[in-house]
Design a protein around this motif. Structure first.
Motif, short mmCIF file in Angstrom:
data_model
loop_
_atom_site.label_atom_id
_atom_site.label_comp_id
_atom_site.label_asym_id
_atom_site.label_seq_id
_atom_site.Cartn_x
_atom_site.Cartn_y
_atom_site.Cartn_z
N GLU A 161 0.86 -1.17 0.00
CA GLU A 161 0.00 0.00 0.00
C GLU A 161 0.90 1.23 0.00
O GLU A 161 1.75 1.38 0.88
CB GLU A 161 -0.89 0.02 1.24
N LEU A 162 0.71 2.08 -1.00
CA LEU A 162 1.58 3.25 -1.17
C LEU A 162 0.75 4.53 -1.24
O LEU A 162 -0.32 4.55 -1.86
CB LEU A 162 2.38 3.11 -2.47
N ARG A 163 1.27 5.57 -0.63
CA ARG A 163 0.62 6.87 -0.74
C ARG A 163 0.82 7.39 -2.16
O ARG A 163 1.89 7.27 -2.75
CB ARG A 163 1.25 7.86 0.24
N CYS A 164 -0.23 7.98 -2.71
CA CYS A 164 -0.15 8.62 -4.02
C CYS A 164 -1.08 9.82 -4.02
O CYS A 164 -1.80 10.06 -3.05
CB CYS A 164 -0.48 7.64 -5.15
N CYS A 165 -1.05 10.57 -5.09
CA CYS A 165 -1.99 11.67 -5.25
C CYS A 165 -2.57 11.58 -6.65
O CYS A 165 -2.03 10.90 -7.53
CB CYS A 165 -1.32 13.02 -5.00
N VAL A 166 -3.69 12.26 -6.83
CA VAL A 166 -4.39 12.24 -8.11
C VAL A 166 -4.75 13.67 -8.50
O VAL A 166 -4.30 14.62 -7.88
CB VAL A 166 -5.64 11.33 -8.05
N GLY A 167 -5.60 13.81 -9.50
CA GLY A 167 -5.99 15.12 -9.99
C GLY A 167 -6.67 15.98 -8.94
O GLY A 167 -7.38 15.48 -8.06
N ALA A 168 -6.46 17.28 -9.04
CA ALA A 168 -7.01 18.24 -8.07
C ALA A 168 -8.53 18.13 -7.95
O ALA A 168 -9.08 18.40 -6.89
CB ALA A 168 -6.61 19.66 -8.47
N ALA A 169 -9.22 17.73 -9.01
CA ALA A 169 -10.68 17.61 -8.99
C ALA A 169 -11.14 16.21 -8.56
O ALA A 169 -12.32 15.90 -8.62
CB ALA A 169 -11.25 17.94 -10.37
N GLY A 170 -10.20 15.37 -8.10
CA GLY A 170 -10.56 14.03 -7.65
C GLY A 170 -10.74 13.07 -8.81
O GLY A 170 -10.19 13.26 -9.89
N ALA A 171 -11.51 12.01 -8.56
CA ALA A 171 -11.74 10.97 -9.56
C ALA A 171 -13.17 11.08 -10.09
O ALA A 171 -14.11 11.22 -9.32
CB ALA A 171 -11.49 9.59 -8.96
N VAL A 172 -13.30 11.02 -11.42
CA VAL A 172 -14.60 11.19 -12.06
C VAL A 172 -14.81 10.15 -13.16
O VAL A 172 -13.86 9.64 -13.73
CB VAL A 172 -14.76 12.60 -12.68
N VAL A 173 -16.07 9.89 -13.45
CA VAL A 173 -16.42 8.99 -14.55
C VAL A 173 -16.38 9.73 -15.88
O VAL A 173 -15.91 9.20 -16.88
CB VAL A 173 -17.82 8.37 -14.32
N ASP A 174 -16.84 10.97 -15.89
CA ASP A 174 -16.97 11.75 -17.12
C ASP A 174 -15.79 12.70 -17.28
O ASP A 174 -15.93 13.92 -17.13
CB ASP A 174 -18.30 12.52 -17.10
N LYS A 175 -14.64 12.18 -17.62
CA LYS A 175 -13.41 12.95 -17.76
C LYS A 175 -13.48 13.85 -18.99
O LYS A 175 -13.97 13.45 -20.04
CB LYS A 175 -12.22 11.97 -17.89
N ARG A 176 -12.97 15.09 -18.84
CA ARG A 176 -12.89 16.06 -19.94
C ARG A 176 -11.50 16.68 -19.95
O ARG A 176 -10.88 16.84 -18.90
CB ARG A 176 -13.92 17.18 -19.77
N GLU A 177 -11.03 17.05 -21.12
CA GLU A 177 -9.72 17.69 -21.26
C GLU A 177 -9.66 18.94 -20.38
O GLU A 177 -10.55 19.77 -20.43
CB GLU A 177 -9.46 18.07 -22.73
N GLY A 178 -8.62 19.03 -19.57
CA GLY A 178 -8.38 20.21 -18.76
C GLY A 178 -9.16 20.30 -17.47
O GLY A 178 -9.08 21.32 -16.77
N ASP A 179 -9.93 19.26 -17.09
CA ASP A 179 -10.75 19.35 -15.89
C ASP A 179 -10.00 19.03 -14.59
O ASP A 179 -10.56 19.11 -13.50
CB ASP A 179 -12.00 18.47 -16.00
N CYS A 180 -8.73 18.65 -14.70
CA CYS A 180 -7.89 18.31 -13.53
C CYS A 180 -8.46 17.14 -12.73
O CYS A 180 -8.25 17.03 -11.52
CB CYS A 180 -7.65 19.51 -12.63
N ALA A 181 -9.17 16.24 -13.39
CA ALA A 181 -9.74 15.06 -12.75
C ALA A 181 -9.02 13.81 -13.24
O ALA A 181 -8.51 13.77 -14.36
CB ALA A 181 -11.23 14.97 -13.04
N THR A 182 -9.03 12.80 -12.40
CA THR A 182 -8.46 11.49 -12.73
C THR A 182 -9.61 10.58 -13.16
O THR A 182 -10.63 10.50 -12.47
CB THR A 182 -7.73 10.92 -11.51
N PRO A 183 -9.48 9.90 -14.30
CA PRO A 183 -10.60 9.09 -14.80
C PRO A 183 -10.78 7.77 -14.04
O PRO A 183 -9.84 7.00 -13.87
CB PRO A 183 -10.21 8.82 -16.26
N ILE A 184 -12.01 7.54 -13.60
CA ILE A 184 -12.37 6.27 -12.97
C ILE A 184 -12.47 5.21 -14.05
O ILE A 184 -12.99 5.44 -15.14
CB ILE A 184 -13.72 6.42 -12.23
N GLY A 185 -11.96 4.02 -13.76
CA GLY A 185 -12.04 2.91 -14.69
C GLY A 185 -10.81 2.03 -14.58
O GLY A 185 -9.97 2.22 -13.70
N CYS A 186 -10.72 1.08 -15.47
CA CYS A 186 -9.58 0.17 -15.52
C CYS A 186 -8.83 0.42 -16.81
O CYS A 186 -9.38 0.22 -17.90
CB CYS A 186 -10.06 -1.28 -15.43
#
Length: 174
Positions: free
Chosen positions: A22-47
């Motif tokens: 288990e390792l500490r990490c960070c993701v996009g400032a906007a958190g994790a989202v299903v509906d990712k868009r260019e420039g939204d600072c979100a990390t895409p949910i999925g595999c």
């Protein structure tokens, strides 16, 4: 191997799980989202499949890994311009007139990175590009949408990776 990234409310305190670690990490400032868009600072949910490895040959030796590796040089970039559908979400050679990200960075964040196969089969303009696992800032400050680990942890994870591996990004609710 499937690597798990669990994201809660704080993008600076996400967790990555790989082969019992288990390792500490960070993701996009906007958190994790299903509906990712260019420039939204979100990390895409999925595999997302692991596509390959990039590293700065002038700063480190090729990391031990089963993944194909490409050296980063000053002319390597990544197109993030939705108006350029032939290059969008692909590595490019610089200079390039389309909007892009330079992979040769002075801050060390891209000294080692793993390309995740998000929005690349085929790339849909505007749905997001350049989703990597890369080196975290010392304070684990949020990314623009990538997953980031301490360099020593990233080297360890890369050493576990093989072709066919995937990264599953999941939002957990408190």
């Amino acid at each position: 191997m499937e690597i798990q990234v669990l994201v809660a409310d704080d993008p600076m305190r996400a967790r990555l799980f790989a082969q019992g670690r288990e390792l500490r990490c960070c993701v996009g400032a906007a958190g994790a989202v299903v509906d990712k868009r260019e420039g939204d600072c979100a990390t895409p949910i999925g595999c997302w499949p692991v596509r390959g490895l990039y590293y700065r040959e002038d700063r480190m030796e090729r990391p031990a890994s089963g993944l194909a590796a490409t050296g980063i040089d000053p002319d390597l970039g990544w197109c993030d311009d939705p108006s350029d559908p032939s290059n969008y979400n692909r590595p490019i050679t610089l200079p390039c007139v389309s909007r892009h990200e330079r992979l040769w960075r002075e801050d060390g964040l891209y000294d080692l990175l793993v390309d995740l196969g998000y929005n690349d089969a085929p790339a849909v303009p505007g749905r997001g590009s350049a989703i990597f696992i890369h080196v975290a800032r010392p304070d684990y400050g949020p990314t623009a949408g990538c997953v980031a680990l301490a360099l020593r942890d990233l080297v360890d994870v890369v050493g576990m990776m093989q072709p066919g591996d995937a990264v599953r990004i999941t939002r957990i609710y408190p």
